[in-house]
Scaffold this motif. Structure first.
Motif, mmCIF file in Angstrom:
data_model
loop_
_atom_site.group_PDB
_atom_site.id
_atom_site.type_symbol
_atom_site.label_atom_id
_atom_site.label_comp_id
_atom_site.label_asym_id
_atom_site.label_seq_id
_atom_site.Cartn_x
_atom_site.Cartn_y
_atom_site.Cartn_z
ATOM 1 N N ASP A 76 88.503 70.873 52.387
ATOM 2 C CA ASP A 76 87.099 70.791 51.977
ATOM 3 C C ASP A 76 86.235 71.781 52.746
ATOM 4 O O ASP A 76 85.338 72.414 52.176
ATOM 5 N N PHE A 77 86.500 71.901 54.027
ATOM 6 C CA PHE A 77 85.716 72.826 54.849
ATOM 7 C C PHE A 77 85.894 74.262 54.367
ATOM 8 O O PHE A 77 84.926 75.026 54.283
ATOM 9 N N THR A 78 87.117 74.623 54.014
ATOM 10 C CA THR A 78 87.372 75.972 53.504
ATOM 11 C C THR A 78 86.577 76.227 52.234
ATOM 12 O O THR A 78 85.933 77.276 52.072
ATOM 13 N N ILE A 79 86.608 75.265 51.319
ATOM 14 C CA ILE A 79 85.881 75.411 50.055
ATOM 15 C C ILE A 79 84.390 75.535 50.319
ATOM 16 O O ILE A 79 83.712 76.430 49.790
ATOM 17 N N ALA A 80 83.851 74.621 51.131
ATOM 18 C CA ALA A 80 82.405 74.587 51.377
ATOM 19 C C ALA A 80 81.923 75.806 52.153
ATOM 20 O O ALA A 80 80.850 76.347 51.879
ATOM 21 N N SER A 81 82.703 76.265 53.116
ATOM 22 C CA SER A 81 82.262 77.373 53.954
ATOM 23 C C SER A 81 82.200 78.697 53.197
ATOM 24 O O SER A 81 81.414 79.578 53.553
ATOM 25 N N PHE A 82 83.006 78.827 52.127
ATOM 26 C CA PHE A 82 82.995 80.068 51.357
ATOM 27 C C PHE A 82 81.955 80.064 50.237
ATOM 28 O O PHE A 82 81.804 81.055 49.528
ATOM 29 N N ALA A 83 81.230 78.966 50.091
ATOM 30 C CA ALA A 83 80.133 78.948 49.121
ATOM 31 C C ALA A 83 78.998 79.836 49.617
ATOM 32 O O ALA A 83 78.896 80.145 50.810
ATOM 33 N N SER A 84 78.137 80.237 48.706
ATOM 34 C CA SER A 84 76.980 81.048 49.076
ATOM 35 C C SER A 84 76.075 80.292 50.046
ATOM 36 O O SER A 84 75.672 79.157 49.759
ATOM 37 N N PRO A 85 75.747 80.877 51.198
ATOM 38 C CA PRO A 85 74.827 80.205 52.120
ATOM 39 C C PRO A 85 73.487 79.892 51.460
ATOM 40 O O PRO A 85 72.925 78.807 51.670
ATOM 41 N N ARG A 86 72.974 80.822 50.686
ATOM 42 C CA ARG A 86 71.700 80.622 49.991
ATOM 43 C C ARG A 86 71.817 79.460 48.997
ATOM 44 O O ARG A 86 70.951 78.577 48.954
ATOM 45 N N ALA A 87 72.886 79.433 48.208
ATOM 46 C CA ALA A 87 73.071 78.374 47.223
ATOM 47 C C ALA A 87 73.238 77.021 47.901
ATOM 48 O O ALA A 87 72.742 75.996 47.404
ATOM 49 N N THR A 88 73.932 77.002 49.023
ATOM 50 C CA THR A 88 74.153 75.744 49.733
ATOM 51 C C THR A 88 72.832 75.109 50.133
ATOM 52 O O THR A 88 72.629 73.898 49.966
ATOM 53 N N ILE A 89 71.913 75.912 50.624
ATOM 54 C CA ILE A 89 70.609 75.394 51.047
ATOM 55 C C ILE A 89 69.723 75.072 49.848
ATOM 56 O O ILE A 89 69.083 74.019 49.790
ATOM 57 N N GLN A 90 69.680 75.949 48.878
ATOM 58 C CA GLN A 90 68.784 75.744 47.734
ATOM 59 C C GLN A 90 69.202 74.540 46.885
ATOM 60 O O GLN A 90 68.346 73.789 46.403
ATOM 61 N N THR A 91 70.496 74.350 46.707
ATOM 62 C CA THR A 91 70.929 73.174 45.949
ATOM 63 C C THR A 91 70.714 71.901 46.753
ATOM 64 O O THR A 91 70.435 70.837 46.183
ATOM 65 N N ALA A 92 70.820 71.990 48.071
ATOM 66 C CA ALA A 92 70.516 70.821 48.907
ATOM 67 C C ALA A 92 69.061 70.412 48.723
ATOM 68 O O ALA A 92 68.745 69.218 48.605
ATOM 69 N N LEU A 93 68.166 71.380 48.679
ATOM 70 C CA LEU A 93 66.753 71.076 48.444
ATOM 71 C C LEU A 93 66.563 70.405 47.086
ATOM 72 O O LEU A 93 65.717 69.513 46.944
ATOM 73 N N ALA A 94 67.357 70.817 46.110
ATOM 74 C CA ALA A 94 67.245 70.224 44.773
ATOM 75 C C ALA A 94 67.645 68.754 44.793
ATOM 76 O O ALA A 94 66.925 67.898 44.270
ATOM 77 N N TRP A 95 68.797 68.433 45.396
ATOM 78 C CA TRP A 95 69.222 67.031 45.376
ATOM 79 C C TRP A 95 68.402 66.157 46.323
ATOM 80 O O TRP A 95 68.283 64.948 46.122
ATOM 81 N N MET A 96 67.827 66.778 47.328
ATOM 82 C CA MET A 96 67.005 66.010 48.263
ATOM 83 C C MET A 96 65.670 65.571 47.658
ATOM 84 O O MET A 96 65.194 64.470 47.910
#
Length: 277
Positions: free
Chosen positions: A185-205
């Motif tokens: 899971d860490f491998t999958i998550a770490s290779f995601a776009s840093p920008r997308a990771t934060i922006q989608t977090a803002l969406a679900w939050m």
């Protein structure tokens, strides 16, 4: 490799998908911060039971392209719509895990149910994560801000620890979950776009889906674990069940947030039974 291009997006987005089997289409929408690979234990079962199973990577994750902007739920739902239109799907069943429940609800809000037969919300964040005066059991604002701060300062460090809570690792290690799964899971998550990771977090939050629940007019399965420490059942599944008219709530006892991995047999039995009804 199969991609579908969302030409209606503000910035062209190429969505990677996998398409197996035949029969009624079942579309799997993954959670944050992973990819379609998180559905490994469900894809084979869905195909084996005679359905066509389509899983895809949300924009910014997995193999899909990563625009700089447009990670709100309307943009994400437009990618789901592009897949449904391009593949000319009808009578589809859309299944959203965690954050993916938001795409299910927003799709039905903006595009309607004409191509959709059923929906399922698995460990979903629906209808609202954030604590408000009328949502007192939600996550406090300062805790959500802490997640964003951690992602900005040390994204991979945060992600390294995040999945432990996802699976209630301290309780389930060796029995329900392995260290290897956490590493995967860490491998999958770490290779995601840093920008997308934060922006989608803002969406679900911050997205409040409560006014949209009335738009979910197809039969809907809601599955949640009563030991989910990431998205507690009281603020999510139970509220969603109350707000979605044609919904059925199934609770898996002792299951954490990532029950698709820790409790695959239980989830698959519930999901397949729902598909066949």
């Amino acid at each position: 490799m199969p991609f579908i291009t969302n030409t209606k997006a503000k910035e062209q987005v190429d969505i990677f998908y996998e398409d197996y089997g035949n029969g009624q289409p079942v579309i799997l929408i993954h959670g944050w911060p992973l990819s379609r690979k998180s559905w490994e234990q469900q894809v084979w079962k869905i195909v084996e039971e005679g359905y066509r199973c389509i899983s895809y990577d949300r924009r910014g994750f997995g193999t899909s392209s990563s625009p700089w902007d447009d990670y709100d739920y309307s943009a994400l739902a437009s990618d789901l719509n592009a897949i449904i239109e391009e593949l000319e799907l009808k009578d589809a069943i859309i299944v959203g895990f965690s954050m993916g429940g938001g795409e299910v609800v927003r799709y039905l809000t903006e595009y309607g149910p004409s191509r959709i037969a059923k929906a399922a919300l698995i460990s979903s964040i629906i209808p609202l994560v954030k604590k408000k005066s009328d949502n007192p059991d939600g996550v406090p604002e300062d805790a959500l801000e802490g997640i964003i701060d951690a992602l900005q300062k040390d994204r991979v460090g945060f992600l390294k620890e995040f999945s432990k809570g996802f699976y209630n690792f301290d309780e389930n290690e060796g029995e329900r979950i392995s260290q290897a799964q956490l590493d995967y899971d860490f491998t999958i998550a770490s290779f995601a776009s840093p920008r997308a990771t934060i922006q989608t977090a803002l969406a679900w939050m911050h997205t409040d889906f409560r006014p949209e629940l009335e738009n979910v007019t197809v039969p809907t399965l809601i599955v949640h674990g009563d030991a989910d420490a990431t998205v507690p059942i009281e603020t999510s599944a139970k509220q969603a069940h109350d707000g979605i008219k044609y919904s059925t709530l199934e609770v898996i006892k002792g299951a954490p947030h990532g029950l698709n991995v820790t409790h695959p047999d239980e989830l698959n039995e519930i999901l397949i039974s729902f598909l066949k009804k």
